[in-house]
Design a protein around this motif. Structure first.
Motif, PDB file in Angstrom:
ATOM      1  N   UNK A 157       0.636  -1.147  -0.187  1.00 26.37           N
ATOM      2  CA  UNK A 157       0.367   0.057  -0.182  1.00 26.37           C
ATOM      3  C   UNK A 157       0.519   1.384   0.195  1.00 26.37           C
ATOM      4  N   UNK A 161       1.527   3.719  -3.088  1.00 28.45           N
ATOM      5  CA  UNK A 161       0.654   5.373  -2.312  1.00 28.45           C
ATOM      6  C   UNK A 161       1.675   5.909  -3.985  1.00 28.45           C
ATOM      7  N   UNK A 165      -8.850   9.991  -0.746  1.00 29.99           N
ATOM      8  CA  UNK A 165      -7.793   9.288  -0.450  1.00 29.99           C
ATOM      9  C   UNK A 165      -6.123  10.226   0.303  1.00 29.99           C
ATOM     10  N   UNK A 166      -6.640  11.024   0.672  1.00 30.97           N
ATOM     11  CA  UNK A 166      -5.864  11.923   1.657  1.00 30.97           C
ATOM     12  C   UNK A 166      -6.354  12.023   2.727  1.00 30.97           C
ATOM     13  N   UNK A 167      -4.880  12.050   2.918  1.00 30.85           N
ATOM     14  CA  UNK A 167      -4.755  12.122   5.073  1.00 30.85           C
ATOM     15  C   UNK A 167      -4.334  13.089   5.520  1.00 30.85           C
ATOM     16  N   UNK A 204      -4.317   6.141  -1.040  1.00 24.13           N
ATOM     17  CA  UNK A 204      -4.930   5.869   0.098  1.00 24.13           C
ATOM     18  C   UNK A 204      -3.901   5.817   1.581  1.00 24.13           C
TER      19      UNK A 204
END
Lengths: 293, 293
Positions: free
Chosen positions: A277, A281, B129-131, B231
């Protein structure tokens, strides 16, 4: 507005891509006259939208005196369309297309191509899930890539004319072989569509209550797949049938990777999941950096 | 601005969802004081953004005197967070969460829950999908669904308070069991993410030149998968590890359907492809009609 590149351009198939090209050609003054050829009530709709100068359901008539003919119907129709228009093509004309597969399309065009008519196959890599002339727009191509796959020995001047047309529509240009095109697009386009169609189909087959809830709570990711799986059924049927080998090849890789991931979930291999993952990204960031997000 | 529902709300994990909730609570006047608890430099960043009244890396301190504690860290951290905060929870307080899986999360919370503290698990089905706190926004929840999964015998007044908080943030509410939630979300969210991670991973493993081209021509469909596969890695690792059974179950169905489609392509079954692609288009329309597009 710049100097016209063509006197007369015929677009056969005035759907999402064809009508977007028609709009771009008129807006940028790329062609003096743009003619649409299509079936049923589509020519009338294109005329009513005011996006072409002429429109007809007689394809042979549509291509008469055209300097450039752009095939923009679903790729499965290519052979039949060429058979109809071949006798009416003007000597020295260019035949191009916008098909999402290139090797099979070229194979369908070549046997019908009259001597003295040039072939410059193309694929503007742009689109939405919508269909029909009403949904096209000139900006569709802006900042996207157009791939041309001219056969060896094609007159470079003819390639340049088609390239310049797409450049004026806002596209970036790249030339490659049909085989390489089909391999790249199998990954970037055909596999994603195949997967999206499958997952939405899986959801459609669920018992009714669950299926309703899937739609209700689709904002969690499923929604994006429904958008892709809302694309034109005939166009996509033809793409899969005409890029079979490359699609099956990349699908095999995908299935292996999916099985490995499935196993990692079953055995609770958290580190392995996190590692994958994190890698994906970085690819997302590369897409953003390439201004294709 | 309406009457506050809570004097003091503590949000533990002030990332995309936590910070969006903080913004919504302040904007709608749902809480008099909003406190953020997080690690490292995150509390300072949240304070600098002006989206919370207080922020600390001491989680026990963060929950002190809070009427509502919202767990918004990756679900894998739930047990550890509960262990830290349990002794500091105010009698009569409500513990809620925003986790994307519910059964395992409830199982992680319950052993630590002090007598007299209420549990109302929740899942606002929204996100990007952002953090991180910088990427949150109050409108994230607008028009989306929030699912609550209160254990049997939960005080209905407490459920209603949490429901009303999300309503004021713009959400639609639905109550279901944790098991049912996990089954629905496995389809609408976990499987799509799993597939997107896989396909982007497959592309990342291609030889370098091809991999570069995949990014260049990503507008043809791949791009949308990279967005999903961008994500948060830790959040998604935890989701797959904590909703294993439901994910593996739906993945099995998906794999069967994919194999059938693969076979249809190999054998050139055009009608079968067109039939599926027409069915999925109807699902897309249903998502649009449900205003979740």
């Amino acid at each position: 507005m710049s100097t016209p590149l063509f006197n007369r351009v015929a677009i056969l198939g005035i759907g999402l891509i064809g009508s977007s090209l028609a709009r771009a050609l008129k807006r940028e003054g790329v062609a003096k006259v743009v003619v649409a050829g299509d079936r049923g009530d589509v020519p009338a709709r294109a005329l009513r939208l005011g996006i072409v100068d002429e429109a007809t359901d007689n394809l042979a008539l549509a291509v008469r005196e055209a300097d450039l003919v752009v095939l923009a119907a679903p790729v499965g129709a290519t052979g039949a369309v060429m058979e109809i228009i071949a006798p009416a093509l003007k000597p020295g004309a260019i035949v191009s297309d916008v098909g999402s597969v290139k090797k099979m399309v070229v194979d369908m065009i070549v046997p019908h191509l009259p001597a003295g008519v040039h072939l410059v196959p193309g694929h503007p890599v742009a689109g939405t899930e919508k269909s029909g002339p009403e949904n096209g727009f000139a900006e569709l191509f802006h900042g996207r890539w157009c791939i041309l796959t001219p056969p060896p020995n094609t007159d470079p001047l003819m390639v340049e004319k088609v390239a310049e047309m797409w450049r004026r529509a806002g596209m970036l240009l790249q030339i490659m072989t049909p085989e390489h095109h089909d391999r790249v697009l199998a990954i970037t386009s055909h596999l994603p569509h195949l997967i999206a169609y499958t997952i939405v189909g899986t959801a459609a087959d669920l018992e009714e209550q669950l299926s309703t809830e899937v739609i209700k709570f689709s904002a969690a990711g499923f929604r994006d797949f429904t958008r892709i799986a809302g694309s034109d059924p005939v166009m996509w049927r033809d793409i899969f049938l005409n890029n079979r080998e490359a699609v099956l090849d990349i699908l095999q890789r995908f299935t292996e990777d999916l099985t490995a991931l499935q196993r990692a979930i079953r055995w609770g291999e958290g580190e392995r999941l996190e590692e994958l993952f994190t890698k994906t990204r970085a690819i997302r960031q590369a897409v953003i950096d390439a201004r294709q997000a």
